[in-house]
Design an enzyme around this catalytic site. Structure first.
Site, mmCIF file in Angstrom:
data_model
loop_
_atom_site.group_PDB
_atom_site.id
_atom_site.type_symbol
_atom_site.label_atom_id
_atom_site.label_comp_id
_atom_site.label_asym_id
_atom_site.label_seq_id
_atom_site.Cartn_x
_atom_site.Cartn_y
_atom_site.Cartn_z
ATOM 1 N N HIS A 70 0.819 -1.215 0.000
ATOM 2 C CA HIS A 70 0.000 0.000 0.000
ATOM 3 C C HIS A 70 0.853 1.266 0.000
ATOM 4 O O HIS A 70 0.376 2.334 -0.364
ATOM 5 C CB HIS A 70 -0.899 0.042 1.244
ATOM 6 C CG HIS A 70 -1.734 -1.184 1.419
ATOM 7 N ND1 HIS A 70 -2.717 -1.548 0.525
ATOM 8 C CD2 HIS A 70 -1.748 -2.140 2.388
ATOM 9 C CE1 HIS A 70 -3.297 -2.672 0.942
ATOM 10 N NE2 HIS A 70 -2.718 -3.049 2.058
ATOM 11 N N HIS A 91 6.114 6.749 6.315
ATOM 12 C CA HIS A 91 5.696 6.217 5.015
ATOM 13 C C HIS A 91 5.185 7.367 4.146
ATOM 14 O O HIS A 91 5.078 8.509 4.608
ATOM 15 C CB HIS A 91 4.603 5.150 5.189
ATOM 16 C CG HIS A 91 3.344 5.684 5.796
ATOM 17 N ND1 HIS A 91 3.139 5.728 7.158
ATOM 18 C CD2 HIS A 91 2.247 6.244 5.231
ATOM 19 C CE1 HIS A 91 1.958 6.283 7.405
ATOM 20 N NE2 HIS A 91 1.396 6.613 6.258
ATOM 21 N N HIS A 143 2.516 8.816 0.751
ATOM 22 C CA HIS A 143 1.364 8.705 -0.151
ATOM 23 C C HIS A 143 1.675 9.606 -1.343
ATOM 24 O O HIS A 143 2.212 10.704 -1.158
ATOM 25 C CB HIS A 143 0.082 9.178 0.543
ATOM 26 C CG HIS A 143 -0.265 8.383 1.770
ATOM 27 N ND1 HIS A 143 -1.109 7.299 1.742
ATOM 28 C CD2 HIS A 143 0.146 8.519 3.049
ATOM 29 C CE1 HIS A 143 -1.213 6.792 2.970
ATOM 30 N NE2 HIS A 143 -0.458 7.516 3.784
ATOM 31 N N GLU A 175 -2.673 13.439 0.928
ATOM 32 C CA GLU A 175 -3.946 13.067 1.541
ATOM 33 C C GLU A 175 -4.659 14.313 2.054
ATOM 34 O O GLU A 175 -5.828 14.545 1.761
ATOM 35 C CB GLU A 175 -3.709 12.063 2.662
ATOM 36 C CG GLU A 175 -3.132 10.759 2.133
ATOM 37 C CD GLU A 175 -3.526 9.555 2.956
ATOM 38 O OE1 GLU A 175 -4.222 8.670 2.424
ATOM 39 O OE2 GLU A 175 -3.129 9.492 4.138
ATOM 40 N N HIS A 219 4.351 10.885 6.161
ATOM 41 C CA HIS A 219 3.784 10.752 7.506
ATOM 42 C C HIS A 219 4.789 10.120 8.467
ATOM 43 O O HIS A 219 5.253 8.993 8.223
ATOM 44 C CB HIS A 219 2.520 9.880 7.470
ATOM 45 C CG HIS A 219 1.370 10.518 6.772
ATOM 46 N ND1 HIS A 219 0.306 9.795 6.264
ATOM 47 C CD2 HIS A 219 1.106 11.829 6.498
ATOM 48 C CE1 HIS A 219 -0.565 10.625 5.710
ATOM 49 N NE2 HIS A 219 -0.090 11.864 5.839
ATOM 50 N N THR A 268 -5.472 6.964 8.126
ATOM 51 C CA THR A 268 -6.060 7.165 6.799
ATOM 52 C C THR A 268 -6.130 5.867 6.004
ATOM 53 O O THR A 268 -6.496 5.876 4.831
ATOM 54 C CB THR A 268 -5.263 8.216 5.997
ATOM 55 O OG1 THR A 268 -3.937 7.720 5.765
ATOM 56 C CG2 THR A 268 -5.196 9.543 6.740
ATOM 57 N N THR A 269 -5.775 4.766 6.656
ATOM 58 C CA THR A 269 -5.902 3.436 6.057
ATOM 59 C C THR A 269 -6.590 2.524 7.072
ATOM 60 O O THR A 269 -6.549 2.794 8.279
ATOM 61 C CB THR A 269 -4.520 2.839 5.707
ATOM 62 O OG1 THR A 269 -3.718 2.797 6.898
ATOM 63 C CG2 THR A 269 -3.809 3.669 4.654
#
Length: 258
Positions: free
Chosen positions: A63, A92, A94, A104, A117, A200-201
């Protein structure tokens, strides 16, 4: 729980089926609307003390790509809106498939090409897992940094140079022991938005004190393209691994800046 992702058939619009909290009132990310935030003079700078890591991994979890040190690494976060010490867990990213999307959080509707993040957990809990499961809004503290395309980011170069080695889902590599995570951060951790939100996941737990910095970090076009080469667990490019903004409901967003 069914495998989740960011594709049409398993993306954010479907997450509520396995995670009903997806429709909760404290979900993240959000659109940070400057005309609706509230300045709080009590919000002081944060202090992050990140020690060198001797056995950290950089991995592709299907992911995202993630920097994961061993447990008990002694790195911590204090100050700002935080009442206690938080232990560093991982960082990690995004990102999008082009420079017009990827972050995000948004600012007045604007997206950045990527968002970084830094995840920390409340040290009054026995472990990261306990902090997520505690149900309280202060279980985790996540520092969010927007990434924009500009000059090469030398501090992130040791990480972006490893991306080709973790191109495929489920792969990992050892991070060089001289990697200086502290160098990624601005010299002073000021000028941020903060609000109570969620992961957010999935599991989307509403346990996060979000601290999103106003000033983006720069990465080069080549570094951004490295992220876009990563493959997800479905064998497709991972770009687009971001959740759209959630309703704010009656939450307040405070800022440390006017």
């Amino acid at each position: 729980m069914a495998p989740w992702g960011y594709e049409k058939d398993n993306g954010p619009a479907h997450w509520h089926k396995d995670c009903p909290i997806a429709n909760g009132k404290n979900q993240s990310p959000i659109d940070l609307i400057n005309g609706e935030v509230k300045y709080d003079s009590g919000l002081k700078p944060l202090t992050a003390k990140y020690v060198p890591f001797s056995d950290a991994k950089f991995l592709n979890n299907g992911h995202s790509v993630q920097f994961q040190p061993s447990a008990g690494n002694g790195s911590e976060l204090t100050g700002g809106p935080l009442a206690v010490k938080y232990n560093f867990e991982q960082f990690h990213f995004h990102w999008g498939n082009n420079d017009t999307e990827g972050s995000e959080h948004r600012v007045d509707g604007k997206m950045y090409p990527a968002e970084l993040h830094f995840v920390h957990w409340n040290s009054t809990n026995p472990s990261f897992k306990d902090a997520v499961g505690s149900g309280g809004p202060n279980g985790l503290a996540v520092l969010g940094f927007f990434l924009k395309v500009g000059a090469e980011n030398a501090a992130l170069k040791p990480i972006t140079d490893l991306i080709p080695k973790v191109k495929d889902a489920g792969t990992s590599v050892t991070v060089p022991s001289n990697f200086d995570m502290q160098a990624i951060l601005p010299a002073t951790l000021t000028d941020y938005y903060t609000y109570d939100g969620s992961l957010t996941t999935p599991p989307l737990a509403e346990c996060v004190k979000w601290i999103v910095f106003k000033q983006p970090l720069e990465v080069s076009a080549a570094q951004m393209e490295a992220f876009r080469s990563v493959i997800n667990r479905d064998g497709k490019p991972m770009g687009g691994n971001y959740r759209p903004p959630c309703p704010l409901h009656d939450r307040a967003v405070k800022t440390s800046f006017k």
